[in-house]
Design a protein around this motif. Structure first.
Motif, PDB file in Angstrom:
ATOM      1  N   TYR A   1      71.120 -40.402  56.080  1.00  0.00           N
ATOM      2  CA  TYR A   1      71.069 -39.001  56.498  1.00  0.00           C
ATOM      3  C   TYR A   1      71.187 -38.828  58.006  1.00  0.00           C
ATOM      4  O   TYR A   1      71.051 -37.710  58.512  1.00  0.00           O
ATOM      5  CB  TYR A   1      69.767 -38.366  55.992  1.00  0.00           C
ATOM      6  CG  TYR A   1      69.623 -38.509  54.494  1.00  0.00           C
ATOM      7  CD1 TYR A   1      70.372 -37.712  53.632  1.00  0.00           C
ATOM      8  CD2 TYR A   1      68.774 -39.477  53.946  1.00  0.00           C
ATOM      9  CE1 TYR A   1      70.258 -37.868  52.261  1.00  0.00           C
ATOM     10  CE2 TYR A   1      68.672 -39.622  52.577  1.00  0.00           C
ATOM     11  CZ  TYR A   1      69.413 -38.820  51.744  1.00  0.00           C
ATOM     12  OH  TYR A   1      69.323 -38.963  50.386  1.00  0.00           O
TER      13      TYR A   1
ATOM     14  N   TYR B   1      64.878 -45.759  55.264  1.00  0.00           N
ATOM     15  CA  TYR B   1      64.859 -44.662  54.294  1.00  0.00           C
ATOM     16  C   TYR B   1      65.731 -43.477  54.748  1.00  0.00           C
ATOM     17  O   TYR B   1      66.145 -42.665  53.933  1.00  0.00           O
ATOM     18  CB  TYR B   1      63.430 -44.149  54.066  1.00  0.00           C
ATOM     19  CG  TYR B   1      62.519 -45.161  53.428  1.00  0.00           C
ATOM     20  CD1 TYR B   1      62.617 -45.463  52.086  1.00  0.00           C
ATOM     21  CD2 TYR B   1      61.543 -45.801  54.190  1.00  0.00           C
ATOM     22  CE1 TYR B   1      61.779 -46.396  51.505  1.00  0.00           C
ATOM     23  CE2 TYR B   1      60.703 -46.740  53.609  1.00  0.00           C
ATOM     24  CZ  TYR B   1      60.828 -47.032  52.261  1.00  0.00           C
ATOM     25  OH  TYR B   1      59.995 -47.960  51.691  1.00  0.00           O
ATOM     26  N   PHE B   2      65.993 -43.383  56.051  1.00  0.00           N
ATOM     27  CA  PHE B   2      66.694 -42.233  56.608  1.00  0.00           C
ATOM     28  C   PHE B   2      68.124 -42.530  57.043  1.00  0.00           C
ATOM     29  O   PHE B   2      68.848 -41.630  57.446  1.00  0.00           O
ATOM     30  CB  PHE B   2      65.890 -41.678  57.811  1.00  0.00           C
ATOM     31  CG  PHE B   2      64.574 -41.116  57.404  1.00  0.00           C
ATOM     32  CD1 PHE B   2      64.435 -39.771  57.115  1.00  0.00           C
ATOM     33  CD2 PHE B   2      63.455 -41.931  57.294  1.00  0.00           C
ATOM     34  CE1 PHE B   2      63.224 -39.239  56.719  1.00  0.00           C
ATOM     35  CE2 PHE B   2      62.233 -41.410  56.906  1.00  0.00           C
ATOM     36  CZ  PHE B   2      62.119 -40.054  56.620  1.00  0.00           C
TER      37      PHE B   2
ATOM     38  N   SER C   1      58.242 -35.196  53.651  1.00  0.00           N
ATOM     39  CA  SER C   1      56.802 -35.478  53.602  1.00  0.00           C
ATOM     40  C   SER C   1      56.442 -36.717  54.416  1.00  0.00           C
ATOM     41  O   SER C   1      55.414 -36.739  55.096  1.00  0.00           O
ATOM     42  CB  SER C   1      56.338 -35.663  52.154  1.00  0.00           C
ATOM     43  OG  SER C   1      56.406 -34.447  51.466  1.00  0.00           O
TER      44      SER C   1
ATOM     45  N   GLY D   1      70.101 -27.656  53.550  1.00  0.00           N
ATOM     46  CA  GLY D   1      69.000 -28.552  53.861  1.00  0.00           C
ATOM     47  C   GLY D   1      68.409 -28.293  55.238  1.00  0.00           C
ATOM     48  O   GLY D   1      68.500 -27.185  55.768  1.00  0.00           O
TER      49      GLY D   1
ATOM     50  N   LEU E   1      68.501 -33.627  56.163  1.00  0.00           N
ATOM     51  CA  LEU E   1      67.967 -33.913  54.826  1.00  0.00           C
ATOM     52  C   LEU E   1      68.284 -32.780  53.878  1.00  0.00           C
ATOM     53  O   LEU E   1      67.959 -31.621  54.159  1.00  0.00           O
ATOM     54  CB  LEU E   1      66.446 -34.095  54.879  1.00  0.00           C
ATOM     55  CG  LEU E   1      65.910 -35.276  55.671  1.00  0.00           C
ATOM     56  CD1 LEU E   1      64.389 -35.282  55.621  1.00  0.00           C
ATOM     57  CD2 LEU E   1      66.473 -36.585  55.151  1.00  0.00           C
TER      58      LEU E   1
ATOM     59  N   TYR F   1      67.591 -30.434  50.687  1.00  0.00           N
ATOM     60  CA  TYR F   1      66.296 -29.953  50.204  1.00  0.00           C
ATOM     61  C   TYR F   1      65.724 -30.823  49.087  1.00  0.00           C
ATOM     62  O   TYR F   1      64.511 -30.932  48.945  1.00  0.00           O
ATOM     63  CB  TYR F   1      66.398 -28.497  49.751  1.00  0.00           C
ATOM     64  CG  TYR F   1      66.515 -27.536  50.909  1.00  0.00           C
ATOM     65  CD1 TYR F   1      65.486 -27.425  51.842  1.00  0.00           C
ATOM     66  CD2 TYR F   1      67.647 -26.757  51.077  1.00  0.00           C
ATOM     67  CE1 TYR F   1      65.580 -26.559  52.911  1.00  0.00           C
ATOM     68  CE2 TYR F   1      67.753 -25.873  52.148  1.00  0.00           C
ATOM     69  CZ  TYR F   1      66.719 -25.778  53.061  1.00  0.00           C
ATOM     70  OH  TYR F   1      66.810 -24.926  54.123  1.00  0.00           O
ATOM     71  N   LYS F   2      66.586 -31.484  48.326  1.00  0.00           N
ATOM     72  CA  LYS F   2      66.089 -32.335  47.234  1.00  0.00           C
ATOM     73  C   LYS F   2      65.343 -33.569  47.742  1.00  0.00           C
ATOM     74  O   LYS F   2      64.689 -34.263  46.975  1.00  0.00           O
ATOM     75  CB  LYS F   2      67.239 -32.742  46.306  1.00  0.00           C
ATOM     76  CG  LYS F   2      68.240 -33.667  46.947  1.00  0.00           C
ATOM     77  CD  LYS F   2      69.358 -34.023  45.993  1.00  0.00           C
ATOM     78  CE  LYS F   2      70.346 -34.954  46.681  1.00  0.00           C
ATOM     79  NZ  LYS F   2      71.396 -35.371  45.781  1.00  0.00           N
ATOM     80  N   ARG F   3      65.419 -33.865  49.055  1.00  0.00           N
ATOM     81  CA  ARG F   3      64.721 -35.022  49.623  1.00  0.00           C
ATOM     82  C   ARG F   3      63.419 -34.619  50.310  1.00  0.00           C
ATOM     83  O   ARG F   3      63.079 -35.068  51.392  1.00  0.00           O
ATOM     84  CB  ARG F   3      65.623 -35.781  50.599  1.00  0.00           C
ATOM     85  CG  ARG F   3      66.833 -36.462  49.969  1.00  0.00           C
ATOM     86  CD  ARG F   3      66.516 -37.333  48.746  1.00  0.00           C
ATOM     87  NE  ARG F   3      65.402 -38.238  48.885  1.00  0.00           N
ATOM     88  CZ  ARG F   3      65.512 -39.540  49.077  1.00  0.00           C
ATOM     89  NH1 ARG F   3      66.689 -40.108  49.146  1.00  0.00           N
ATOM     90  NH2 ARG F   3      64.422 -40.280  49.179  1.00  0.00           N
ATOM     91  N   GLY F   4      62.670 -33.796  49.623  1.00  0.00           N
ATOM     92  CA  GLY F   4      61.359 -33.398  50.119  1.00  0.00           C
ATOM     93  C   GLY F   4      60.425 -34.579  50.317  1.00  0.00           C
ATOM     94  O   GLY F   4      59.506 -34.534  51.131  1.00  0.00           O
ATOM     95  N   ASP F   5      60.674 -35.665  49.576  1.00  0.00           N
ATOM     96  CA  ASP F   5      59.857 -36.873  49.742  1.00  0.00           C
ATOM     97  C   ASP F   5      59.998 -37.444  51.155  1.00  0.00           C
ATOM     98  O   ASP F   5      59.011 -37.864  51.759  1.00  0.00           O
ATOM     99  CB  ASP F   5      60.228 -37.920  48.694  1.00  0.00           C
ATOM    100  CG  ASP F   5      61.705 -38.328  48.749  1.00  0.00           C
ATOM    101  OD1 ASP F   5      62.577 -37.459  49.002  1.00  0.00           O
ATOM    102  OD2 ASP F   5      61.994 -39.519  48.515  1.00  0.00           O
ATOM    103  N   LEU F   6      61.219 -37.412  51.693  1.00  0.00           N
ATOM    104  CA  LEU F   6      61.430 -37.918  53.048  1.00  0.00           C
ATOM    105  C   LEU F   6      60.855 -36.965  54.093  1.00  0.00           C
ATOM    106  O   LEU F   6      60.306 -37.404  55.107  1.00  0.00           O
ATOM    107  CB  LEU F   6      62.917 -38.155  53.302  1.00  0.00           C
ATOM    108  CG  LEU F   6      63.561 -39.255  52.460  1.00  0.00           C
ATOM    109  CD1 LEU F   6      65.036 -39.393  52.801  1.00  0.00           C
ATOM    110  CD2 LEU F   6      62.832 -40.580  52.634  1.00  0.00           C
TER     111      LEU F   6
END
Length: 86
Positions: free
Chosen positions: A83, A79-80, A48, A65, A39, A41-46
């Motif tokens: 990645y 969602y993943f 979480s 990341g 992931l 770093y901009k995908r902190g939502d994932l």
């Protein structure tokens, strides 16, 4: 003799609460699907989502990341997909 899936708990004293939480976690793990993702770093939502609804097994940070081995409910896998590493 108690069923080994039983846990003795006291709401009054709190006795057995830790054992109960461990039993719940052990039971839930069987419903989680292993993933290996990288992931950014901009995908902190994932990230979480993993912490809130899954189980983090291992994470490794670098400049771009986080490489993650985790387990998630199957409904979250889409969602993943972008990645996935394996």
């Amino acid at each position: 003799q108690l069923d080994h899936a039983s846990v003795l708990v006291s709401a009054k004293t709190g006795y057995g609460i830790d054992d109960l939480l461990e039993a719940i976690e052990a039971a839930m793990v069987q419903y989680l699907v292993p993933i290996h993702v990288f992931l950014p770093y901009k995908r902190g939502d994932l990230l979480s989502l993993i912490h809130e609804l899954g189980q983090m097994d291992e994470e490794s940070h670098n400049a771009e990341g986080i490489e993650i081995y985790a387990r998630l409910p199957g409904r979250l896998l889409p969602y993943f997909e972008a990645y996935e590493m394996d």
